[in-house]
Design an enzyme around this catalytic site. Structure first.
Site, PDB file in Angstrom:
ATOM      1  N   ASP A  77       0.853  -1.197   0.000  1.00 22.93           N
ATOM      2  CA  ASP A  77       0.000   0.000   0.000  1.00 22.93           C
ATOM      3  C   ASP A  77       0.887   1.245   0.000  1.00 22.93           C
ATOM      4  OD1 ASP A  77      -2.317   1.469  -0.034  1.00 22.93           O
ATOM      5  OD2 ASP A  77      -2.727   1.247   2.105  1.00 22.93           O
TER       6      ASP A  77
ATOM      7  N   TYR B  22       1.289   5.609  -0.441  1.00 23.73           N
ATOM      8  CA  TYR B  22       0.805   6.750   0.351  1.00 23.73           C
ATOM      9  C   TYR B  22       0.955   7.962  -0.560  1.00 23.73           C
ATOM     10  CZ  TYR B  22       0.523   9.410   4.835  1.00 23.73           C
ATOM     11  OH  TYR B  22       0.168  10.224   5.888  1.00 23.73           O
TER      12      TYR B  22
ATOM     13  N   HIS C  75      -3.802  13.823   1.097  1.00 25.41           N
ATOM     14  CA  HIS C  75      -3.981  12.903   2.219  1.00 25.41           C
ATOM     15  C   HIS C  75      -2.770  12.977   3.152  1.00 25.41           C
ATOM     16  CE1 HIS C  75      -5.074   9.412   4.570  1.00 25.41           C
ATOM     17  NE2 HIS C  75      -3.949   8.807   4.235  1.00 25.41           N
TER      18      HIS C  75
ATOM     19  N   ARG D 228       1.589  16.660  13.233  1.00 27.53           N
ATOM     20  CA  ARG D 228       2.801  17.452  13.476  1.00 27.53           C
ATOM     21  C   ARG D 228       2.622  18.947  13.234  1.00 27.53           C
ATOM     22  NH1 ARG D 228       4.280  12.849  10.763  1.00 27.53           N
ATOM     23  NH2 ARG D 228       3.963  13.891   8.772  1.00 27.53           N
TER      24      ARG D 228
ATOM     25  N   GLU E  86     -10.636   3.699   3.857  1.00 26.03           N
ATOM     26  CA  GLU E  86      -9.738   4.500   3.027  1.00 26.03           C
ATOM     27  C   GLU E  86     -10.110   4.229   1.579  1.00 26.03           C
ATOM     28  OE1 GLU E  86      -5.625   3.733   4.158  1.00 26.03           O
ATOM     29  OE2 GLU E  86      -5.762   5.281   5.711  1.00 26.03           O
TER      30      GLU E  86
ATOM     31  N   GLU F 144      -9.371   3.889  -2.019  1.00 20.00           N
ATOM     32  CA  GLU F 144      -8.138   3.671  -2.776  1.00 20.00           C
ATOM     33  C   GLU F 144      -8.441   2.944  -4.079  1.00 20.00           C
ATOM     34  OE1 GLU F 144      -4.762   2.178  -0.645  1.00 20.00           O
ATOM     35  OE2 GLU F 144      -5.463   2.921   1.295  1.00 20.00           O
TER      36      GLU F 144
ATOM     37  N   ASP G 277      -9.185   0.175   2.217  1.00 22.53           N
ATOM     38  CA  ASP G 277      -8.194  -0.231   3.218  1.00 22.53           C
ATOM     39  C   ASP G 277      -8.750   0.121   4.595  1.00 22.53           C
ATOM     40  OD1 ASP G 277      -5.898  -0.805   4.645  1.00 22.53           O
ATOM     41  OD2 ASP G 277      -4.877   1.055   4.068  1.00 22.53           O
TER      42      ASP G 277
ATOM     43  N   ARG H  74      -8.060   3.569  13.657  1.00 18.64           N
ATOM     44  CA  ARG H  74      -7.175   4.717  13.912  1.00 18.64           C
ATOM     45  C   ARG H  74      -6.603   4.738  15.325  1.00 18.64           C
ATOM     46  NH1 ARG H  74      -5.860   5.693   8.836  1.00 18.64           N
ATOM     47  NH2 ARG H  74      -7.637   6.374   7.557  1.00 18.64           N
TER      48      ARG H  74
ATOM     49  N   GLN I  96      -3.889   2.174  15.433  1.00 22.38           N
ATOM     50  CA  GLN I  96      -2.793   2.699  14.600  1.00 22.38           C
ATOM     51  C   GLN I  96      -1.963   3.733  15.360  1.00 22.38           C
ATOM     52  OE1 GLN I  96      -4.236   4.392  10.920  1.00 22.38           O
ATOM     53  NE2 GLN I  96      -2.208   4.663  10.038  1.00 22.38           N
TER      54      GLN I  96
ATOM     55  N   TYR J 131       2.012   2.513  15.609  1.00 25.38           N
ATOM     56  CA  TYR J 131       2.653   2.693  14.296  1.00 25.38           C
ATOM     57  C   TYR J 131       4.130   3.114  14.352  1.00 25.38           C
ATOM     58  CZ  TYR J 131       2.640   7.838  13.971  1.00 25.38           C
ATOM     59  OH  TYR J 131       2.887   9.166  14.157  1.00 25.38           O
TER      60      TYR J 131
ATOM     61  N   LYS K 158      -4.320  -2.282  10.299  1.00 28.73           N
ATOM     62  CA  LYS K 158      -4.633  -2.379   8.878  1.00 28.73           C
ATOM     63  C   LYS K 158      -4.856  -3.814   8.408  1.00 28.73           C
ATOM     64  CE  LYS K 158      -3.579   1.966   7.567  1.00 28.73           C
ATOM     65  NZ  LYS K 158      -4.389   2.798   6.664  1.00 28.73           N
TER      66      LYS K 158
ATOM     67  N   THR L 133      -8.949  -5.977   4.157  1.00 26.91           N
ATOM     68  CA  THR L 133      -8.839  -5.034   3.039  1.00 26.91           C
ATOM     69  C   THR L 133      -9.775  -5.548   1.955  1.00 26.91           C
ATOM     70  OG1 THR L 133      -6.493  -4.755   3.577  1.00 26.91           O
ATOM     71  CG2 THR L 133      -7.220  -3.935   1.429  1.00 26.91           C
TER      72      THR L 133
ATOM     73  N   THR M 192      -4.825   6.308   0.280  1.00 30.02           N
ATOM     74  CA  THR M 192      -6.062   7.105   0.284  1.00 30.02           C
ATOM     75  C   THR M 192      -5.973   8.236  -0.727  1.00 30.02           C
ATOM     76  OG1 THR M 192      -6.189   6.642   2.633  1.00 30.02           O
ATOM     77  CG2 THR M 192      -7.619   8.382   1.800  1.00 30.02           C
TER      78      THR M 192
ATOM     79  N   GLU N  79      -9.853  12.296   7.879  1.00 31.13           N
ATOM     80  CA  GLU N  79      -9.756  13.635   7.305  1.00 31.13           C
ATOM     81  C   GLU N  79     -11.108  14.355   7.295  1.00 31.13           C
ATOM     82  OE1 GLU N  79      -7.109  13.804   3.582  1.00 31.13           O
ATOM     83  OE2 GLU N  79      -7.473  11.680   3.921  1.00 31.13           O
TER      84      GLU N  79
HETATM   85 MN    MN Z   1      -4.153   2.756   2.945  1.00 33.55          MN
END
Ligand code: MN
Length: 419
Positions: free
Chosen positions: A129, A131, A136, A145, A202, A204, A236, A240, A243, A247, A256, A260, A353, A367
């Site tokens: 997968d 990114y 996104h 951040r 997600e 995708e 996907d 959260r 995650q 992560y 994840k 899927t 995503t 999001e």
């Molecule tokens: Mn994904």
């Protein structure tokens, strides 16, 4: 002008004669085999193959269409894929009597899509997968951040990805059990164990690999497309809260790999040729191994729809486009193999995503609700921060042609309680 078939294809169908997507289906009481969608029907390629319609030099391995996956056909490469498309467009055209006028053959060779069970199109050995949506990555980075450090320093230099889990890729329509895991709220001193409270989708797309490459032999970017058969829609599913705690430092794991979902019909690059678009400019200029002579993307409309258990019909919550991706599929494939990593027929490589620049084009709840801060308001007055038990999430997509649509069908899944 749309091409004409003797099969009745409704004007809004995803599967006109210009499309001819491949899938694996199981008729009632029969074995799984390969078929192609046209209108509301499926052409059974194992029957046509048995009659000798695919006996040309492009088909070195033979037969390939009575198998329960597309892997052998995908390994043959583009000459065989093009030949199959050419033969089918001929056999299904309004002018060709072979199938049109043979009632007994038509009874054997066609199935109604509603009467069969769709299976995974390939035996997926490996799933990656990416990114690759700037918006996104920027939105998620801003949440974690702040806007100054939204993108990690590597993001515009290489197509970031992680290796996913192939064994839990499921076909559209499969229910999704809410997963358990370790969850640590920011203000808690230790994690607790329980069902995820922030289950997400997600939106995708993913492409399937045709011929692979040998271990140690990178695929140069100008040959990358030779290894790509076609696309499916993908969801996907993501937890959260799990995650957020797991992560770092190695990336997604149990958040994840519980499930899927992919759509059953694989739309070929041949069917998408008229919908190619030039890739948006990339700044900084990528390193030479990521620069293709003629790189491209596709104009594919994409939607996610949500239906809760108290709604009569689904409501659109995401409207986006494949063109929102920063990295091309050729760049993804060239990068994936540049260290000699070997891809294999049937492997699944997903986009990440696909979010665009406006709020409506955000491709996941994380999001859309900004981590739950702005709940979604649904037409029946319900609200959602995350997906709840009984919710069904549907992703669909299509290319708009002149008088026809090249569609991808849909991928859907319903959330079951953790139990
Ligand atoms: Mn994904």
């Amino acid at each position: 002008m749309p091409l004409e078939s003797f099969i009745d294809v409704p004007a809004d169908s995803h599967f006109p004669l210009e499309n001819l997507p491949f899938g694996v289906f199981q008729p009632k009481g029969g074995n799984s085999r390969v078929g192609v969608a046209i209108g509301d029907l499926i052409v059974d390629l194992s029957i046509l193959e048995g009659l000798g319609h695919f006996r040309s030099p492009e088909f070195q391995a033979h037969p390939v269409f009575s198998e329960d996956s597309l892997n052998s056909f995908l390994a043959l490469g583009r000459p065989a894929w093009r030949k199959t498309r050419e033969i089918l467009q001929y056999l299904l055209s309004a002018e060709t009597p072979t199938l049109r006028d043979d009632v007994r053959l038509r009874e054997k060779a066609f199935h109604a899509q509603k009467d069969v069970t769709m299976k995974l199109p390939t035996r997926i050995g490996n799933y990656t997968d990416f990114y690759s949506s700037y918006h996104h990555a920027h939105n998620v980075g801003t949440m974690l951040r702040g806007p100054e450090n939204a993108l990690m320093p590597n993001w515009k230099w290489l197509p970031v990805a992680y290796h996913g889990r192939a064994s839990s890729v499921v076909i559209s329509g499969t229910d999704v059990r809410r997963p358990h895991g370790q969850i640590k709220p920011p203000d808690a001193s230790a994690p607790a164990f329980g069902p995820t409270k922030s289950l997400d989708y997600e939106l995708e797309m993913a492409f399937l690999i045709g011929p692979g490459n040998s271990l140690g032999e990178p695929v140069p970017i100008d040959r990358a497309i030779d290894h790509i058969f076609g696309f499916v829609l993908m969801n996907d599913w993501s937890a959260r809260d799990i995650q957020a705690w797991e992560y770092q430092p190695l990336g997604p794991f149990l958040a994840k790999n519980f499930c899927t979902s992919i759509s059953p019909w694989v739309v070929t690059l041949e069917a998408l040729e008229s919908f190619r678009k030039s890739l948006p400019s990339q700044d900084p200029e990528p390193l030479p191994y990521l620069r293709a002579k003629n790189d491209f993307t596709f104009d594919i409309h994409l939607e996610a729809r949500l239906q809760t258990s108290s709604m009569d019909s689904s409501s659109v919550i995401t409207r986006t486009n494949f063109q929102n991706l920063y990295w091309s599929i050729a760049q993804q494939l060239a990068h994936h193999t540049v260290n000699g990593c070997n891809l294999q027929p049937g492997d699944l490589l997903a986009s990440g995503t696909i979010s665009g620049s406006n709020e409506e084009s955000r491709g996941c709840m994380l999001e859309l609700t900004w981590r739950g801060a702005n709940p979604l308001k649904l037409p029946n007055g319900e609200t959602r921060k995350w997906l709840e038990d009984g919710d069904t999430l549907i992703i669909t997509g299509w290319c708009e042609g002149d008088g026809y649509r090249i569609g991808f069908g849909e991928v859907s899944g319903k959330i079951l309680s953790a139990g």
